[in-house]
Design an enzyme around this catalytic site. Structure first.
Site, PDB file in Angstrom:
ATOM      1  CB  THR A 159      -0.919   0.003   1.237  1.00 14.24           C
ATOM      2  OG1 THR A 159      -1.732  -1.177   1.207  1.00 14.24           O
ATOM      3  CG2 THR A 159      -1.812   1.230   1.237  1.00 14.24           C
ATOM      4  CG  PHE A 168      -8.689  -4.465  -2.404  1.00 15.75           C
ATOM      5  CD1 PHE A 168      -8.887  -3.185  -1.922  1.00 15.75           C
ATOM      6  CD2 PHE A 168      -8.276  -4.613  -3.721  1.00 15.75           C
ATOM      7  CE1 PHE A 168      -8.699  -2.072  -2.718  1.00 15.75           C
ATOM      8  CE2 PHE A 168      -8.086  -3.513  -4.540  1.00 15.75           C
ATOM      9  CZ  PHE A 168      -8.297  -2.231  -4.041  1.00 15.75           C
ATOM     10  CG  LEU A 169      -5.054  -9.809   0.445  1.00 17.17           C
ATOM     11  CD1 LEU A 169      -3.698 -10.485   0.602  1.00 17.17           C
ATOM     12  CD2 LEU A 169      -6.017 -10.701  -0.334  1.00 17.17           C
ATOM     13  CG  ASN A 219      -7.806  -0.033   3.594  1.00 20.17           C
ATOM     14  OD1 ASN A 219      -8.653  -0.855   3.273  1.00 20.17           O
ATOM     15  ND2 ASN A 219      -6.536  -0.359   3.740  1.00 20.17           N
ATOM     16  CG  PHE A 278     -16.909  -2.206   7.634  1.00 23.39           C
ATOM     17  CD1 PHE A 278     -15.644  -2.219   8.197  1.00 23.39           C
ATOM     18  CD2 PHE A 278     -17.156  -3.027   6.540  1.00 23.39           C
ATOM     19  CE1 PHE A 278     -14.637  -3.019   7.680  1.00 23.39           C
ATOM     20  CE2 PHE A 278     -16.169  -3.835   6.016  1.00 23.39           C
ATOM     21  CZ  PHE A 278     -14.903  -3.832   6.590  1.00 23.39           C
ATOM     22  N   GLY A 330      -8.144  -0.990  14.528  1.00 19.76           N
ATOM     23  CA  GLY A 330      -6.697  -1.112  14.679  1.00 19.76           C
ATOM     24  C   GLY A 330      -6.133  -1.871  13.510  1.00 19.76           C
ATOM     25  CB  CYS A 388      -4.873  -1.982   6.636  1.00 19.59           C
ATOM     26  SG  CYS A 388      -4.012  -3.377   5.887  1.00 19.59           S
ATOM     27  CE  LYS A 404       0.754   0.529   6.789  1.00 21.68           C
ATOM     28  NZ  LYS A 404       0.521   0.745   5.337  1.00 21.68           N
ATOM     29  NE  ARG A 463       1.175  -5.390  11.822  1.00 20.12           N
ATOM     30  CZ  ARG A 463       1.430  -5.734  10.560  1.00 20.12           C
ATOM     31  NH1 ARG A 463       2.323  -5.053   9.871  1.00 20.12           N
ATOM     32  NH2 ARG A 463       0.796  -6.749   9.997  1.00 20.12           N
TER      33      ARG A 463
END
Length: 437
Positions: A121, A150-151, A209, A250, A258, A261, A264, A329
């Site tokens: 990315t 897009f995983l 994202n 969503f 978190g 992806c 960040k 992360r």
């Protein structure tokens, strides 16, 4: 086809393994000698459901190999994927040093036409930078393609093998044709391969994202407002989600997003905007709200315990940023744990997959338990941070008998408020009525 994947993190390893699954000869390159030896011995360095089966199958079939030699990888692959880290820099931008350094080395090594694919990315304009850097090192013909992934961690294998869409950013007909040939086996059901220019492809990943992060964050704000006015966010969510323009996904409120992806990528797109004299006001709000949301349970704990968390013992269920991964992360659980440690509370933890990663971070600051019920033995309260399926239907009698006091702070709204009242718990969740017994 002969494929090289440079980088064996979540994206690189899944990409290489899944491409081998359709008959390609794949070599995965990584500079970490110990990690490469581990994979050569058939050991997977990450937890990702279903990856182990096809990983082992393709190693045995000699379609999947691992090496520390970039020269070997460049010699082998007709298509070379760059699946390298792009960590957040101090200013919020994406650190491209791994990508650009590798591009320079590729320029020194290529001897014949190659397609270089940015799978990482990366910000808008990265393909142009990669192209320039390689061109400075060689006169050999090559093309650079942007092919964002897009995983979803926890579903990465299925997402790769059965993609909703594949985005190819390329101005080269030759490179586009090779990429479409490579991906044709994955779209037999008719899902589209979308070809566009490199910059649009790069932005598509960030836009997707950031939109999903915005959707999550909006629902968290609605949940927070529900608590102010006595509404039930679960009912609001269902009422919204049945609108086909909005959709059901969503919309689940909680303690923020978190992972590797969303945090960040939202920051990187916001910073990229500033670098181009544009301020994403929506993204700024998303970042601010999510920062607050990650620890929104802590004030609720302080309120319940009359401001005194010191000396209290808390059990934490769930440490990974989401279920079906060991990735911690930017996991909200860690922000909550940090707050509790700052308050001099004791913390006992359990997660089905992320325990070793958390132990590497916190060492002996936490008590690590072997199962979910040991994590709540003699605790003053239970905190739920990750919606692992094993937490959805616990033995509540056992839970209550293990705890000092039957108090649950649920950051993922796993249980029904009325059911918890009947079970005899003080149950405090997100955006719903509090129940105190």
């Amino acid at each position: 086809m002969k494929i090289t994947v440079v980088g064996t993190g979540y994206v690189g390893l899944v990409t290489g393994t899944c491409l081998a699954e359709t008959g390609n000869e794949v070599v995965c390159i990584d500079i970490d000698k110990r990690k490469v030896e581990q994979m050569q011995n058939g050991e997977i360095p990450i937890y990702e459901p279903h990856l182990d089966v096809i990983f082992e199958r393709n190693i045995k079939a000699d379609r999947l190999r691992f090496s520390t030699s970039l020269a070997e990888g460049i010699s082998h692959g007709d298509i070379i994927f760059l699946a390298l880290p792009t960590p957040e820099d101090e200013d919020g931008s994406a650190d491209l040093s791994y990508v650009l350094d590798t591009a320079k080395n590729i320029g020194k090594l290529i001897k014949e036409y190659k397609v270089i694919v940015d799978k990482s990315t990366v910000p808008v304009g990265t393909a142009d930078q990669v192209r320039t850097i390689i061109s400075n090192e060689t006169n050999v013909e090559f093309d650079v393609v942007s092919n964002p992934e897009f995983l979803r961690e926890g579903f990465a294998v299925d997402d790769f093998l059965k993609p909703e869409r594949i985005v190819i950013g390329s101005s080269s007909k030759r490179a586009s044709a090779l990429m479409q040939k490579l991906y044709k086996p994955f779209v037999r059901s008719g899902n589209p391969i979308i070809v566009m220019d490199e910059r649009s492809a790069e932005l598509t990943k960030y836009a997707a994202n950031s939109f999903l992060a915005t959707k999550i964050t909006f629902m968290n704000e609605i949940a927070n407002f529900c608590e102010k006015v006595g509404a039930d966010v679960d009912k609001v969510r269902v009422g919204m989600g049945t609108d086909s323009r909005i959709g059901k996904r969503f919309l689940f409120p909680g303690i923020g997003y978190g992972g590797s992806c969303f945090p960040k990528d939202v920051k990187a797109l916001y910073k990229s905007g500033l670098d181009n004299a544009y301020s994403f006001q929506i993204l700024k709000s998303v970042l601010d709200v999510n920062n607050q949301q990650r620890t929104i349970l802590v004030p609720k704990m302080k309120d319940y315990f009359n401001g005194q968390l010191q000396g209290k013992t808390f059990g934490v269920w769930g440490l990974a940023f989401k279920p079906e991964t060991d990735d911690i992360r930017e996991a909200p659980a860690l922000y909550i744990i940090d707050e509790l440690l700052n308050e001099k509370a004791k913390v006992k933890v359990y997660d089905p997959e992320a325990m070793s990663n958390v132990k590497n971070k916190y060492k002996d600051q936490l008590e690590y338990t072997s199962n979910m019920y040991n994590a709540i033995k003699e605790v003053d309260a239970l905190i739920i941070c990750t919606e692992w399926s094993i937490f959805r239907t616990p033995d509540f009698n056992k839970v209550k008998s293990r705890m000092k006091t039957p108090v649950i702070f649920d950051g993922r709204n796993l249980y029904d408020v009325n059911d918890m009242e009947k079970e005899g718990f003080t149950y405090i969740s997100i955006g719903r009525d509090k129940t105190t017994i």
